[in-house]
Scaffold this motif. Sequence first.
Motif, short mmCIF file in Angstrom:
data_model
loop_
_atom_site.label_atom_id
_atom_site.label_comp_id
_atom_site.label_asym_id
_atom_site.label_seq_id
_atom_site.Cartn_x
_atom_site.Cartn_y
_atom_site.Cartn_z
N SER A 79 -54.44 -114.10 -49.67
CA SER A 79 -53.92 -112.78 -49.36
C SER A 79 -54.24 -112.17 -48.13
CB SER A 79 -54.23 -112.00 -50.43
OG SER A 79 -55.83 -111.85 -50.66
N GLU A 80 -53.70 -110.85 -47.76
CA GLU A 80 -53.94 -110.08 -46.58
C GLU A 80 -55.53 -110.22 -46.55
OE1 GLU A 80 -51.79 -106.56 -45.48
OE2 GLU A 80 -50.52 -107.15 -47.20
N THR A 81 -56.21 -110.32 -45.42
CA THR A 81 -57.59 -110.40 -45.07
C THR A 81 -58.26 -109.06 -45.78
OG1 THR A 81 -57.20 -111.30 -43.12
CG2 THR A 81 -59.49 -110.35 -43.30
N LYS A 82 -57.56 -107.99 -45.61
CA LYS A 82 -58.17 -106.79 -46.17
C LYS A 82 -58.18 -106.79 -47.46
CE LYS A 82 -53.53 -104.26 -46.47
NZ LYS A 82 -52.95 -103.14 -46.10
N SER A 108 -63.03 -108.62 -43.53
CA SER A 108 -62.68 -107.66 -42.33
C SER A 108 -63.90 -107.45 -41.39
CB SER A 108 -62.09 -106.33 -43.07
OG SER A 108 -60.82 -106.66 -43.41
N GLY A 143 -51.58 -115.05 -53.10
CA GLY A 143 -50.75 -114.35 -51.72
C GLY A 143 -50.05 -115.59 -51.40
N GLY A 198 -50.22 -105.84 -35.50
CA GLY A 198 -50.97 -106.64 -36.69
C GLY A 198 -52.40 -106.61 -36.45
N TYR A 199 -53.21 -106.90 -37.30
CA TYR A 199 -54.87 -106.66 -37.37
C TYR A 199 -55.47 -107.30 -36.32
CZ TYR A 199 -55.38 -111.33 -39.04
OH TYR A 199 -55.25 -112.61 -39.50
#
Length: 166
Positions: free
Chosen positions: A60-63, A87, A7, A152-153
């Motif tokens: 990377s993205e948390t998901k 998550s 990431g 955003g998350y």
Amino acid sequence: MKILLKGLGSIGNKYLKVLSQLGINNFDVISQRKNLLFDNLTVNFIDEPKDLYDLIIITSETKNHSRDLLSLYKYADLILIEKPAFSNYEEAKMTLRNVNVENIFVSYPLTQSHLFPKVQTMCENIDSPNLIHAKCLSWFPSWRTSRDLSKGYWNDPSQGGVVREL
């Protein structure tokens, strides 16, 4: 030291900056983004791990953390995952059942990275630290000054919201 970074968003670039300040300047990177923000680094963009690494850093993205951890853990003795690691609790439980948790660490705020050399100096006479306890107090809007916090998350309770970011 062989390092793989998974990431290359803003946090991934911050890790490269901090590591380069510690004298590490050669990295393998797996990322769709190629937005390298710093000079004087040797970055090899790869599609998959090509070797064993001393350290893998997952930014990377948390998901995607669970998927990335499960696909990469066999390539390194140490894994550092950017916070938040997962998550939700169920995802964490399922993922951590399948890896050696003794080799996995979760990061802390890089705004305090200037403390790395100080901690390293303080620990020179210790064989191996067993525990470091740290507290962080901050104002969330100051973390993302250039972003709309309503998108955003961290604004989505189903993904843990801002509590997950803390």
